[in-house]
Design a protein around this motif. Structure first.
Motif, PDB file in Angstrom:
ATOM      1  N   ILE A  87       0.889  -1.169   0.000  1.00 44.31           N
ATOM      2  CA  ILE A  87       0.000   0.000   0.000  1.00 44.31           C
ATOM      3  C   ILE A  87       0.923   1.213   0.000  1.00 44.31           C
ATOM      4  O   ILE A  87       1.684   1.408   0.970  1.00 44.31           O
ATOM      5  CB  ILE A  87      -0.879   0.003   1.278  1.00 44.31           C
ATOM      6  CG1 ILE A  87      -1.781  -1.241   1.326  1.00 44.31           C
ATOM      7  CG2 ILE A  87      -1.661   1.300   1.414  1.00 44.31           C
ATOM      8  CD1 ILE A  87      -2.934  -1.240   0.352  1.00 44.31           C
ATOM      9  N   GLY A  98      -8.539   1.629  -2.482  1.00 44.00           N
ATOM     10  CA  GLY A  98      -9.533   1.596  -1.409  1.00 44.00           C
ATOM     11  C   GLY A  98     -10.190   2.913  -1.077  1.00 44.00           C
ATOM     12  O   GLY A  98     -10.651   3.099   0.044  1.00 44.00           O
ATOM     13  N   HIS A 102     -15.543  -0.311   1.041  1.00 40.24           N
ATOM     14  CA  HIS A 102     -15.535  -1.680   0.520  1.00 40.24           C
ATOM     15  C   HIS A 102     -15.166  -2.686   1.591  1.00 40.24           C
ATOM     16  O   HIS A 102     -14.634  -2.333   2.649  1.00 40.24           O
ATOM     17  CB  HIS A 102     -14.541  -1.802  -0.650  1.00 40.24           C
ATOM     18  CG  HIS A 102     -13.106  -1.601  -0.238  1.00 40.24           C
ATOM     19  ND1 HIS A 102     -12.590  -0.368   0.073  1.00 40.24           N
ATOM     20  CD2 HIS A 102     -12.098  -2.491  -0.065  1.00 40.24           C
ATOM     21  CE1 HIS A 102     -11.313  -0.496   0.410  1.00 40.24           C
ATOM     22  NE2 HIS A 102     -10.997  -1.764   0.347  1.00 40.24           N
ATOM     23  N   ASP A 104     -12.697  -6.003   1.539  1.00 41.36           N
ATOM     24  CA  ASP A 104     -11.626  -6.382   0.614  1.00 41.36           C
ATOM     25  C   ASP A 104     -11.999  -7.580  -0.269  1.00 41.36           C
ATOM     26  O   ASP A 104     -12.464  -8.613   0.225  1.00 41.36           O
ATOM     27  CB  ASP A 104     -10.345  -6.723   1.391  1.00 41.36           C
ATOM     28  CG  ASP A 104      -9.672  -5.463   1.917  1.00 41.36           C
ATOM     29  OD1 ASP A 104      -9.736  -4.423   1.235  1.00 41.36           O
ATOM     30  OD2 ASP A 104      -9.091  -5.521   3.016  1.00 41.36           O
ATOM     31  N   LEU A 117      -3.164  -4.558   8.010  1.00 44.65           N
ATOM     32  CA  LEU A 117      -2.374  -3.515   7.339  1.00 44.65           C
ATOM     33  C   LEU A 117      -1.378  -2.924   8.336  1.00 44.65           C
ATOM     34  O   LEU A 117      -1.756  -2.437   9.405  1.00 44.65           O
ATOM     35  CB  LEU A 117      -3.304  -2.425   6.797  1.00 44.65           C
ATOM     36  CG  LEU A 117      -2.621  -1.238   6.119  1.00 44.65           C
ATOM     37  CD1 LEU A 117      -1.729  -1.677   4.953  1.00 44.65           C
ATOM     38  CD2 LEU A 117      -3.657  -0.227   5.622  1.00 44.65           C
ATOM     39  N   THR A 128      -7.713   5.959   7.915  1.00 48.76           N
ATOM     40  CA  THR A 128      -8.639   4.983   7.327  1.00 48.76           C
ATOM     41  C   THR A 128      -9.926   4.999   8.146  1.00 48.76           C
ATOM     42  O   THR A 128      -9.881   5.060   9.378  1.00 48.76           O
ATOM     43  CB  THR A 128      -8.027   3.567   7.319  1.00 48.76           C
ATOM     44  OG1 THR A 128      -6.730   3.630   6.720  1.00 48.76           O
ATOM     45  CG2 THR A 128      -8.889   2.602   6.518  1.00 48.76           C
ATOM     46  N   HIS A 249     -14.365  -0.535   4.937  1.00 51.17           N
ATOM     47  CA  HIS A 249     -13.409   0.537   5.202  1.00 51.17           C
ATOM     48  C   HIS A 249     -13.201   1.385   3.955  1.00 51.17           C
ATOM     49  O   HIS A 249     -13.554   0.994   2.832  1.00 51.17           O
ATOM     50  CB  HIS A 249     -12.078  -0.020   5.718  1.00 51.17           C
ATOM     51  CG  HIS A 249     -11.408  -0.952   4.751  1.00 51.17           C
ATOM     52  ND1 HIS A 249     -11.845  -2.243   4.527  1.00 51.17           N
ATOM     53  CD2 HIS A 249     -10.339  -0.778   3.938  1.00 51.17           C
ATOM     54  CE1 HIS A 249     -11.076  -2.821   3.630  1.00 51.17           C
ATOM     55  NE2 HIS A 249     -10.153  -1.956   3.241  1.00 51.17           N
ATOM     56  N   ALA A 251     -10.134   4.261   2.440  1.00 44.75           N
ATOM     57  CA  ALA A 251      -8.874   4.995   2.601  1.00 44.75           C
ATOM     58  C   ALA A 251      -9.103   6.460   2.221  1.00 44.75           C
ATOM     59  O   ALA A 251      -9.841   6.749   1.272  1.00 44.75           O
ATOM     60  CB  ALA A 251      -7.812   4.385   1.693  1.00 44.75           C
ATOM     61  N   ARG A 260       3.224   7.650   1.895  1.00 48.50           N
ATOM     62  CA  ARG A 260       2.591   6.695   2.825  1.00 48.50           C
ATOM     63  C   ARG A 260       2.991   5.323   2.324  1.00 48.50           C
ATOM     64  O   ARG A 260       2.866   5.032   1.126  1.00 48.50           O
ATOM     65  CB  ARG A 260       1.084   6.873   2.805  1.00 48.50           C
ATOM     66  CG  ARG A 260       0.287   6.006   3.789  1.00 48.50           C
ATOM     67  CD  ARG A 260      -1.169   6.431   3.694  1.00 48.50           C
ATOM     68  NE  ARG A 260      -2.055   5.840   4.649  1.00 48.50           N
ATOM     69  CZ  ARG A 260      -2.831   4.763   4.415  1.00 48.50           C
ATOM     70  NH1 ARG A 260      -2.761   4.147   3.249  1.00 48.50           N
ATOM     71  NH2 ARG A 260      -3.662   4.337   5.344  1.00 48.50           N
ATOM     72  N   ARG A 264       0.171  -5.032   3.481  1.00 50.22           N
ATOM     73  CA  ARG A 264      -1.043  -5.694   3.965  1.00 50.22           C
ATOM     74  C   ARG A 264      -0.928  -7.203   3.776  1.00 50.22           C
ATOM     75  O   ARG A 264      -0.559  -7.666   2.690  1.00 50.22           O
ATOM     76  CB  ARG A 264      -2.276  -5.182   3.205  1.00 50.22           C
ATOM     77  CG  ARG A 264      -3.578  -5.584   3.874  1.00 50.22           C
ATOM     78  CD  ARG A 264      -4.789  -5.082   3.090  1.00 50.22           C
ATOM     79  NE  ARG A 264      -5.212  -6.077   2.131  1.00 50.22           N
ATOM     80  CZ  ARG A 264      -6.077  -5.841   1.144  1.00 50.22           C
ATOM     81  NH1 ARG A 264      -6.602  -4.631   0.977  1.00 50.22           N
ATOM     82  NH2 ARG A 264      -6.426  -6.800   0.296  1.00 50.22           N
TER      83      ARG A 264
HETATM   84  C1  SIN Z   1      -7.141  -1.031   1.775  1.00 56.72           C
HETATM   85  O1  SIN Z   1      -8.254  -0.934   1.274  1.00 56.72           O
HETATM   86  O2  SIN Z   1      -6.681  -2.104   2.157  1.00 56.72           O
HETATM   87  C2  SIN Z   1      -6.307   0.216   1.975  1.00 56.72           C
HETATM   88  C3  SIN Z   1      -6.621   0.893   3.251  1.00 56.72           C
HETATM   89  C4  SIN Z   1      -5.708   2.057   3.503  1.00 56.72           C
HETATM   90  O3  SIN Z   1      -4.764   2.283   2.743  1.00 56.72           O
HETATM   91  O4  SIN Z   1      -5.921   2.759   4.491  1.00 56.72           O
END
Ligand code: SIN
Length: 273
Positions: A87, A98, A102, A104, A117, A128, A249, A251, A260, A264
């Motif tokens: 990520i 993300g 969604h 995952d 993560l 997040t 979740h 992002a 960043r 994950r």
């Molecule tokens: C994801 O959907 O796994 C990414 C979440 C993130 O980057 O905060």
């Protein structure tokens, strides 16, 4: 619920808890493992600060909860570790993974049970958001629950990942689509959760096209109700572990052009029912 080997501090009444008193780089004893699992079941997403894990230790932690999942079409950027999903964002990024609410890889026939993560480098921002899908289901009216209870929905990876086509040279790349119940039963808690998400869900095949679009848009907005949510502010070396069956979740990409970076690990799940 009382915990003997970890401390658990709830983030909001909606979901999320911060766990302390555990070093995830070490082998977890059975009681500590069970308490972490219980906290995940209770709060839908749990967070850890100041963790220092090698890639192997990160994968070992994931394996305590089940076999590891390999993303069907993400680039594999860590040699020898296909289970690591990178990520990352930096001054060249125009979007990040993300950004829509969604669960995952809900397009998989057997979508992942959970995702872990580990953010190594956190910017200012880049939080997040998480939302509790038990609460989303329970807040619906009884007539709506009765209608949704008989429906399925199609989840298609092409909705979430169209830009990935041709983005890597992975020979095994796949873009799955699957049909799952709109309301699924959590296999551990036995509770019902709302299981459609803006990231992957395209339509409800039992409804007419305009009915399906309207019902899904209503559910996507309902899922985004702030009462169901918590928001996690990352620091370097924080970990978030979410249950993809009971939480969604999103992002937030509000930190351009800062960097960043994280890894994950995703734990395999079973067919929704
Ligand atoms: C994801 O959907 O796994 C990414 C979440 C993130 O980057 O905060």
């Amino acid at each position: 619920m009382s915990y003997q080997t970890i401390q658990v501090r709830r983030l909001t009444p909606g979901c999320g808890a911060l766990i302390s008193g555990v070093d995830l780089s070490q082998d977890l004893g059975n009681q500590q493992f069970e308490e972490i699992h219980d906290a995940l079941m209770q709060h839908c997403v749990i967070f850890f600060r100041d963790q220092h894990l090698t890639i192997e230790q990160h994968k070992d932690f994931g394996r305590r909860f089940g076999a590891l999942h390999v993303h069907p079409n993400a680039p594999q950027l860590v040699p020898e570790h296909p289970e690591i999903l990178v990520i990352k964002a930096d001054e060249n990024s125009t979007r990040v993974a993300g950004e829509s609410w969604h669960s995952d890889v809900s397009c998989d026939p057997e979508p992942p049970m959970g995702s872990i993560l580990y953010i190594h480098q956190a910017p200012d921002g880049g939080d997040t958001m998480f939302a509790n899908m038990y609460a989303a289901y329970e807040a619906l009216s009884e007539p709506m629950k009765a209608m949704l209870g008989g429906l399925t929905a199609v989840h298609d990876s092409n909705k979430a990942h169209p830009y990935r086509k041709g983005a890597t040279d992975r020979g095994d790349m796949a873009f799955p689509a699957s049909e799952h119940p709109v309301v699924r039963t959590h296999p551990v808690t036995g509770r019902k959760v709302l299981y459609v998400d803006r990231g992957f869900t395209t339509h409800i095949p039992q409804l007419k096209k305009h009915e399906s679009a309207a019902v899904l848009e209503m559910l996507f907005r309902h899922i985004e109700t702030p009462h169901f949510q918590c928001r996690f502010q990352w620091e370097n070396n924080s970990i978030a572990f979410w249950d993809n069956r009971s939480a969604q979740h999103q992002a937030i990409f509000d930190y351009f052009p800062q960097k960043r970076y994280g890894h994950r690990v995703t734990v395999a799940g079973d067919r929704p029912y």
